[in-house]
Design a protein around this motif. Structure first.
Motif, PDB file in Angstrom:
ATOM      1  N   GLU A 197       0.566  -0.939   0.082  1.00  0.00           N
ATOM      2  CA  GLU A 197      -0.261  -0.227   0.033  1.00  0.00           C
ATOM      3  C   GLU A 197       1.157   0.894  -0.039  1.00  0.00           C
ATOM      4  O   GLU A 197       1.132   2.175  -1.206  1.00  0.00           O
ATOM      5  N   ARG A 231       2.669   1.552  -3.482  1.00  0.00           N
ATOM      6  CA  ARG A 231       1.713   2.531  -4.714  1.00  0.00           C
ATOM      7  C   ARG A 231       1.418   3.586  -3.765  1.00  0.00           C
ATOM      8  O   ARG A 231       1.407   4.772  -4.695  1.00  0.00           O
ATOM      9  N   LEU A 232       1.269   3.914  -2.648  1.00  0.00           N
ATOM     10  CA  LEU A 232       0.464   5.362  -2.107  1.00  0.00           C
ATOM     11  C   LEU A 232       1.930   6.726  -2.693  1.00  0.00           C
ATOM     12  O   LEU A 232       1.806   7.438  -2.861  1.00  0.00           O
ATOM     13  N   THR A 233       3.575   6.021  -2.272  1.00  0.00           N
ATOM     14  CA  THR A 233       4.421   7.417  -2.664  1.00  0.00           C
ATOM     15  C   THR A 233       5.062   6.965  -3.602  1.00  0.00           C
ATOM     16  O   THR A 233       6.170   7.990  -3.424  1.00  0.00           O
ATOM     17  N   MET A 287       5.011  11.506   4.098  1.00  0.00           N
ATOM     18  CA  MET A 287       4.088   9.795   4.573  1.00  0.00           C
ATOM     19  C   MET A 287       4.155   9.743   6.114  1.00  0.00           C
ATOM     20  O   MET A 287       5.509   9.867   6.758  1.00  0.00           O
ATOM     21  N   ILE A 303       0.732  14.023  -6.290  1.00  0.00           N
ATOM     22  CA  ILE A 303      -0.004  12.608  -5.768  1.00  0.00           C
ATOM     23  C   ILE A 303      -1.017  11.502  -6.662  1.00  0.00           C
ATOM     24  O   ILE A 303      -1.184  12.361  -7.232  1.00  0.00           O
ATOM     25  N   ASN A 326      -5.465   9.590  -4.775  1.00  0.00           N
ATOM     26  CA  ASN A 326      -4.576   9.354  -3.160  1.00  0.00           C
ATOM     27  C   ASN A 326      -5.403  10.896  -2.558  1.00  0.00           C
ATOM     28  O   ASN A 326      -4.998  11.825  -2.232  1.00  0.00           O
ATOM     29  N   SER A 365      -4.154  12.495   0.596  1.00  0.00           N
ATOM     30  CA  SER A 365      -3.254  13.541   0.754  1.00  0.00           C
ATOM     31  C   SER A 365      -3.702  14.725  -0.314  1.00  0.00           C
ATOM     32  O   SER A 365      -2.882  15.612  -0.483  1.00  0.00           O
ATOM     33  N   GLU A 380      -1.291  10.854 -12.199  1.00  0.00           N
ATOM     34  CA  GLU A 380      -0.602  11.397 -10.528  1.00  0.00           C
ATOM     35  C   GLU A 380      -1.415  13.675 -10.865  1.00  0.00           C
ATOM     36  O   GLU A 380      -1.206  13.799 -12.325  1.00  0.00           O
TER      37      GLU A 380
END
Ligand SMILES: CC(C)(COP(=O)(O)OP(=O)(O)OC[C@H]1O[C@@H](n2cnc3c(N)ncnc32)[C@H](O)[C@@H]1OP(=O)(O)O)[C@@H](O)C(=O)NCCC(=O)NCCS
Length: 207
Positions: A35, A38-40, A105, A141, A145, A148, A168
């Motif tokens: 996770e 993926r998010l970062t 993060m 981002i 997300n 964020s 993004e």
């Protein structure tokens, strides 16, 4: 970069400390999470690669990073048990060192949604403005997300581009005099301290 290697920024909820070798094992553990990868938008690294990365964060002049600690736990509890995430600034434009790309993060799921991300981002932005001369912030981002994107919008960032290839969004904040005043007001409770003195009264730094 080396400028923050002895800097502690103590806020109400979070405390920022320089990223040292001692933080790498916990950081490496976090980044095993699919996770978070993926998010970062991060690739999984070996422990040795993560150590190399920490050295590059410490040494490269175009990167500034802090580890985010829970102010309720540190100082007092062991530092590795107080780590909740990290916050980074990249000076992405060699022609214009006033542009900083910011990343945040909060890795510990139990620590999300408690204001840690917002305060850590504000502390880093104020540090960037005051110490590094940043006047334009960018954040890239992942499109999905929501947390964020919402957080950066609350911090006055505006969406300026969407890349369907990278899926993004790019958000930007130009630090006008008014924004600068707002940022300094939001962070006027922050205390800057010496990491060496807080950690080891004999002043030996673990870099
Ligand atoms: C995105 C992230 C940094 C937010 O930090 P956080 O500590 O969870 O967020 P905060 O509690 O400080 O909330 C700040 C603002 O973000 C927004 N927000 C936070 N969580 C949200 C959620 N789940 N859904 C929608 N908005 C959310 C809200 O606008 C909130 O403001 P409010 O409290 O005034 O309503 C954090 O959740 C995180 O690190 N997630 C995993 C990694 C990641 O996605 N990093 C960003 C990559 S660019």
């Amino acid at each position: 970069m080396k400028i923050n290697q002895d800097t502690v920024l103590r806020g109400q909820k979070v405390t920022l400390v320089p990223y040292t070798a001692a933080h790498v094992p916990r950081y490496h553990e976090w980044m095993q999470s699919e996770e978070l990868q993926r998010l970062t938008a991060s690739e999984p690294l070996s422990l040795e690669q993560e150590h190399e990365m920490q050295r590059s964060w410490r040494d490269d002049a175009d990167k500034c990073t802090f580890i985010v600690l829970d102010s309720g736990r540190w100082p007092g509890q062991a530092e590795e048990n107080s780590m909740v995430g990290d916050v980074n600034l990249f000076l992405t434009n060699p022609e214009d060192p006033t542009v900083g790309e910011i990343e945040i993060m909060i890795a510990e799921p139990s620590c999300r949604g408690r204001g840690f991300g917002k305060e850590a981002t504000l502390l880093m932005m104020a540090y960037g403005v005051r110490k590094l001369g940043i006047i334009k912030f960018e954040a890239k981002i992942g499109q999905g997300n929501e947390a964020s994107i919402c957080m950066f919008k609350k911090l006055h960032f505006k969406e300026v581009a969407v890349s369907s290839i990278f899926q993004e969004v790019t958000l930007r904040l130009d630090v006008s005099e008014q924004e600068r005043q707002w940022l300094l007001e939001q962070t006027n409770h922050v205390e800057e301290q010496s990491y060496a003195e807080l950690k080891q009264p004999d002043g030996v730094l673990d870099t």
